[in-house]
Design a protein around this motif. Sequence first.
Motif, mmCIF file in Angstrom:
data_model
loop_
_atom_site.group_PDB
_atom_site.id
_atom_site.type_symbol
_atom_site.label_atom_id
_atom_site.label_comp_id
_atom_site.label_asym_id
_atom_site.label_seq_id
_atom_site.Cartn_x
_atom_site.Cartn_y
_atom_site.Cartn_z
ATOM 1 N N LEU A 119 0.837 -1.197 0.000
ATOM 2 C CA LEU A 119 0.000 0.000 0.000
ATOM 3 C C LEU A 119 0.876 1.254 0.000
ATOM 4 O O LEU A 119 0.612 2.217 -0.729
ATOM 5 N N CYS A 120 1.931 1.215 0.811
ATOM 6 C CA CYS A 120 2.849 2.362 0.841
ATOM 7 C C CYS A 120 3.614 2.481 -0.473
ATOM 8 O O CYS A 120 3.840 3.592 -0.977
ATOM 9 N N ASN A 121 4.023 1.351 -1.041
ATOM 10 C CA ASN A 121 4.703 1.392 -2.343
ATOM 11 C C ASN A 121 3.810 2.020 -3.402
ATOM 12 O O ASN A 121 4.265 2.805 -4.247
ATOM 13 N N LEU A 122 2.529 1.657 -3.378
ATOM 14 C CA LEU A 122 1.588 2.247 -4.330
ATOM 15 C C LEU A 122 1.483 3.747 -4.122
ATOM 16 O O LEU A 122 1.436 4.529 -5.085
ATOM 17 N N GLY A 123 1.440 4.160 -2.855
ATOM 18 C CA GLY A 123 1.374 5.592 -2.584
ATOM 19 C C GLY A 123 2.582 6.329 -3.118
ATOM 20 O O GLY A 123 2.462 7.396 -3.731
ATOM 21 N N MET A 124 3.763 5.750 -2.928
ATOM 22 C CA MET A 124 4.979 6.397 -3.417
ATOM 23 C C MET A 124 5.015 6.430 -4.945
ATOM 24 O O MET A 124 5.476 7.406 -5.545
#
Length: 1022
Positions: free
Chosen positions: A750-755
């Motif tokens: 989820l954080c990777n997608l945000g970045m």
Amino acid sequence: MEGLRFRVLGPTEVRHDGSVLALPAKRLRVLLTELLINANRVVPPGQLIQASWAGEPPAGPERALHTSVSRLRAALGPVGDLIRTVPGGYLIELEPDQLDLAKFRALVERAGAADDPRQQAHLLGEALDLWQDVPLTGLGTESLEGRPWLIEERLQAIERLVDARLAIGDHSAVVAELTGLTREHPLRERFWSQLMLALYRGGRQADALAAYRRLAALLAEELGVDPGTEVRQLHQAILTGDVPTQTPATDPIEEPADNWARHAQLPMDLSDFVGRSEVITEITERLSETSAMPVVTISGAPGVGKSALAVHLGHRLRGRFPDGQWHVRLAGAGNSPREPLEVLGELLSLAGVDPHDLPADLDRRAALLRSTLADRRVLLLLDDARDARQVKPLLPGTAGNAVLVTSRNELAGLSVSVGARGTRLTMLDPAEALDLLAGMLGAERVAAEPSAAAELAEVCDRLPLALRIAAGLLSGRPDQSIAGYVEELRAGDRLAGLAIGDEPDTAVAATFALSYEALQPQARRLFALLGVVPGGDLSVPGAAALFDGSPREVGPLLETLAAGNLLQRERSRYRMHDLIRLYAAGRAEVEPGADAAWQRLIDWYLRTTDAATDFEYSPLVRLTERVFDENPFTDAAQAGAWLEAEEQNLVACVSKAADSGPYGVAWRLADVLRHYFSINDRVGPWRQAATAGLRAARAAGDRDGEGAMRHSLGALAFTVGEVEVAITESAAACEAYAEAGFGLGEAALLCNLGMAYDDHGESVQAAEFLMRGIRAFRALGRIGSLWPALHSLSNVSHNLGDLDAAVAAASEALEIAPDGYAGVVGLLNRGAAYRLLGQWDRAEADMTTALAMEERPSAPGQYETALLYADLGRYDEAMAHAEAGVTISHRDGLEFHEASALNVLGIIRGRQGRWDEAARHHAEARDIAVRLGHRAREAEALLGLAAVALARKELAEAFDLGQQARELAGQLRQRIVECRALLLLAEAGRQAGRADDAERWAAEAATIQAGTGYRPPVAVNR
């Protein structure tokens, strides 16, 4: 610094206070070595990148180098600060007694200044004692090959030491040493002249003359030349008894004026090479042509000796190509022939072209190679080409150079297109075949049974590879007669197998069958099991896992196979010839237990790889659980060296397992390797392993494995700047992790997608995914893993106008990770938010601290600081930082950062009233943003162009561009940009007499300011 010593005259080593400091990875040892051999000189980044990545730099090489330097400093601990970042590159400053190479050179220099030969001998002996082993070892074979000058310095010191000893009358004592030196360096005439002089002065005139004859014969055979003037004059003086009483001085070696680096890359010549005299004469004549550049191809059946002949020719012709002899393996016979674009990069690096200056396309690289080699005399040996397409771009264009190509194919296309002259090798003639047998078995043994030896040659059809295998087996049977062995070969209708005719592969396989049948049962079983190995070579522990035995049991079996030329031993590893591998694979198909052996081997690779990566390549998030029990490696350096040596084999194992199983091990092995590939920028192997792992997971219907592999592919895409692919793969991985119940993985993705969405300028989606990921991490209690996501959240909140949230996220990230790269990013993010809030003192404090912490200036740090100084009206400082931001972005190939830096330049020039320059910068930024599809940066550029139009009183264009910027910012929820656009429209409305519109736009801007806390600088309102 007391108690600190560096060594490069042997394995690279660092000692501090009596203890050896461990360097955890080969790349760090290479990096340190490059700095040490250039101690007290600034080393440019390009030189360090070339050394560290051996001509294959990763994406973003400057960033990767910065990371490697940081890791090296950390590994060196208390002495790491000796490595300094300075203008133009990196510098390590040492005292002369802290580096063995510097001490060696100082002693040699002192010897040169001394008049007394005894003192000279003492000093030179002390200098040479510092050479504890082969220099630069542990760095790969290419390291020393790239430093011939280092060996040359040692040889010159030895020559001077011998001169000094001869001057003091130590004639007899140096004869034995010089005999060894002439054997080790047979083409170095200075050692021969010293040997002749020592023999003569020791009363051995006949031996001195015999030494000259040996040298003359050797030079004629190897190079086709006579001895040099100095040796000939000494020979004449010995003949007449008129030898000078003083040792002739060694002439200084003159370096080429243009600093051309000579590379002599030819592999070792076969000591027992025989025959091919007519072919050698023919090709030598062709390669010696001077009217045009000759291209000669050598083709023929596998095992016929194409490469051996080419290397032999290259050594004979070295003297005719003084600018170097280059050797490139093209891997044309395998499944993955090298691409010309990659090979051109390697050749251009040899020619001294900086990796940063390499053109991206094939035609321009080929043209640059032709230009670089113009007026040079280089022999280029292209070994194992697949076809003319692979070779043509690699050809120089001018006379003086020459090209020798080997291939299994005829390469007729080269004859048509570039006039190449082809030679097709056939079998050896009878006399040559007997010479080969005599060289391997011994002349006495062949002479004792001449008829049987001739018959053996015919049974093997005089194919060099078949002859070598047969002779190898006979060498292991000293009590067996040649005639008896020939009878064995003829038994069982084996003649048909050795009758090659038009089927060379079949004939070679039959020869291998004879070798296989001659093995003892255990060696035979191991040979068959080696047929399941997909990689290029194998270590003893790997073979033990395959064989289900101990290394002590398997080692002698491997040596037996090597003695029969069924394997080639390369240090502690064993490699199989391509054709022998093919035969072994056929044996494996019928060998009982071969499937179980493959399972054991790949299970061993998975366990050992997991253990090796546990030192420094264990990621925060990995689906594959730990699979090893006891770690076989003692430290990170040993583990890193193993990973580097086995990388090709590991990827090959993943690929084979993805095709035929076991599928679960395939994707798990790729998963374990992910962080190793990422840290070392091994993009090609990473992509191959992750793609194969995904194929395996899908074949097994394994959603866990699919999630892990798509996680890996998403991380790879993000690393190389393929943001849309990163989003697609990360989203799929997140979904798979959720189904698998792998909460930590889901939070990370989820954080990777945000970045990824943040990098793409999609701030709304970025904020959504980042908040979900951060909440998931908090729920799992993994607070220490949050700082990368908090950095991105701060940036996203800044873009969306939630400035207080941007400050809070950056501050929390700084609490978790206040130092290093994490601390720099946190301070920059918080400083940027403070600037928009009008808290300029806080902004300057954060920005100044961040820039001081940066070991290497970053583009965001430069252009964010430039914006702050522009807001404060300090335009000279602002311009310096903005221009640095453009330079860094362009150098690192980060176009989205370059667009931001150009927009900042435009803002500064606009506030200075230099509108033409402002327009040019914003237009360039818009072009980049449109090409990248980065709409947030496009909105900034449109707003800058609108400001230029307004200043020029071009109100219609100002309205149009301002509205475009406002609409785009509104779609993206970029509230600060939208507010600035509204302020511009309000001013344009006032100037156009549109009071109602101006009032409405100003009110909307005020609403955003009230909601965000944004305070425009005074310069914006003027």
